[in-house]
Design an enzyme around this catalytic site. Structure first.
Site, PDB file in Angstrom:
ATOM      1  N   TYR A   1       0.836  -1.211   0.000  1.00 36.12           N
ATOM      2  CA  TYR A   1       0.000   0.000   0.000  1.00 36.12           C
ATOM      3  C   TYR A   1       0.867   1.255   0.000  1.00 36.12           C
ATOM      4  O   TYR A   1       0.630   2.181  -0.778  1.00 36.12           O
ATOM      5  CB  TYR A   1      -0.907  -0.030   1.228  1.00 36.12           C
ATOM      6  CG  TYR A   1      -1.911   1.097   1.298  1.00 36.12           C
ATOM      7  CD1 TYR A   1      -2.979   1.155   0.409  1.00 36.12           C
ATOM      8  CD2 TYR A   1      -1.806   2.088   2.267  1.00 36.12           C
ATOM      9  CE1 TYR A   1      -3.916   2.173   0.480  1.00 36.12           C
ATOM     10  CE2 TYR A   1      -2.737   3.113   2.345  1.00 36.12           C
ATOM     11  CZ  TYR A   1      -3.787   3.150   1.452  1.00 36.12           C
ATOM     12  OH  TYR A   1      -4.723   4.179   1.522  1.00 36.12           O
TER      13      TYR A   1
ATOM     14  N   LYS B   1       1.146   4.502  -2.563  1.00 40.91           N
ATOM     15  CA  LYS B   1       0.795   5.854  -2.124  1.00 40.91           C
ATOM     16  C   LYS B   1       2.010   6.790  -2.113  1.00 40.91           C
ATOM     17  O   LYS B   1       1.878   7.984  -2.403  1.00 40.91           O
ATOM     18  CB  LYS B   1       0.144   5.802  -0.738  1.00 40.91           C
ATOM     19  CG  LYS B   1      -1.228   5.130  -0.725  1.00 40.91           C
ATOM     20  CD  LYS B   1      -2.232   5.859  -1.622  1.00 40.91           C
ATOM     21  CE  LYS B   1      -3.621   5.265  -1.510  1.00 40.91           C
ATOM     22  NZ  LYS B   1      -4.626   5.984  -2.322  1.00 40.91           N
TER      23      LYS B   1
END
Length: 243
Positions: A158, A162
Site C-alpha cells: 500500500y 501511495k
C-alpha cells in the site's frame, strides 16, 4: 430522483469524474459533487452498486476495472466523447488496501496495489491532461494517504503505491504550473471505509478503532472545498487528521 441540488449549485455547469465511486470516500465525494450541481461520471467495478448510486444522484455510471488498462482507455474515451473533451474535475478516490509484513506480501497484492492506486491514476491523468492544458483549466484531485508520507509496519504494498502517487503528484504539479490546470493531493489519516472490513484487528493491534477514524464524508467535504476554490487558488497538498 437523486439528492436535491444544494450549496447554491456552486458547481453548476461543471463536469466531474470520480473513481472508486461505489463506497467510502469515492461514493461520498460523488454524492457531494452531484449535490453541488456538477454533472458527475461514476467509475467502479461493481455494476449494481454503481447503478444504484447513479440513480440516487442523477450521475452517469461507467463500470470499469481500474486494473485493466484497456477498460480504462475505453472508459476515458467514452467520457471525452460525451463531454466533447475532458471533465472539469477528475477525482481519483479508488483504492485497494492490504496488511502483511513485506516477506508475507504476495506479488499479486503488490501488483494490485500499484495497478489500482497508482497506475490507473497515471493513465487517467494522461488521458485527460491534454484537453485540460489546451483549454487552460481543469482540476485533478488525487486521494493519497498518511501512508504515502509515513512508514507503518505491514504496509509495504500500500505504501509503495501511495508514496508513488505522491511522487507523481509532485511531478504533475511542476508540469502544470502556470497552465491554469490545478492539481491537489489529499492525504487523509485512517478513514472508516469498507477497505477495513477484511482486516482482523486482533492481528494488527496498532491500528486505531474504526470509531476513532475519519469519516468518508469528512474527506469528501475537503475535496468539495478544493473543487470550489476560485480558479486562481491552488492548494497543492491537503492533509487531514482526526482531531
Amino acid at each position: 430522483m437523486g439528492e436535491p441540488r444544494g450549496r447554491s449549485a456552486v458547481l453548476a455547469g461543471c463536469s466531474a469524474l470520480v473513481t472508486g465511486a461505489t463506497s467510502g470516500i469515492g461514493a461520498a465525494c460523488a454524492r457531494l459533487l452531484a449535490s453541488a450541481g456538477a454533472e458527475v461520471f461514476l467509475v467502479a467495478r461493481r455494476r449494481d452498486l454503481l447503478a444504484r448510486i447513479a440513480g440516487e444522484t442523477g450521475a452517469h455510471d461507467l463500470p470499469a476495472d481500474l486494473a485493466d488498462a484497456r477498460q480504462l482507455e475505453a472508459m476515458s474515451a467514452e467520457v471525452s466523447a460525451r463531454l466533447g473533451g475532458s471533465p472539469d474535475i477528475f477525482v481519483h478516490a479508488a483504492g485497494v488496501f492490504s496488511l502483511a509484513p513485506l516477506h508475507q506480501t504476495g506479488v499479486a497484492d503488490l501488483d494490485r496495489s500499484l495497478s489500482v492506486n497508482l497506475r490507473s491514476a497515471f493513465l487517467l491523468a494522461r488521458a485527460f491532461l491534454p484537453d485540460m492544458l489546451r483549454r487552460n483549466r481543469g482540476q485533478i484531485v488525487l486521494v493519497g494517504s498518511v501512508a504515502g508520507r509515513t512508514a507503518f509496519p505491514d504496509n509495504s504494498a500500500y505504501s509503495a503505491s501511495k508514496f508513488g502517487l505522491r511522487g507523481m503528484h509532485e511531478v504533475l504539479r511542476e508540469e502544470t504550473r502556470g497552465t491554469g490546470v490545478r492539481t491537489s493531493l489529499v492525504e487523509p489519516g485512517a478513514c472508516d471505509t469498507p477497505l477495513w472490513d477484511a482486516i482482523d484487528p486482533e492481528r494488527h493491534p496498532g491500528l486505531p478503532p474504526r470509531d476513532a477514524m475519519l469519516e468518508a464524508r469528512q474527506v469528501a467535504e475537503a475535496i468539495l472545498f478544493l473543487a470550489t476554490r476560485p480558479p486562481t487558488v491552488q492548494i497543492p497538498l491537503l492533509q487531514i487528521e482526526r482531531a
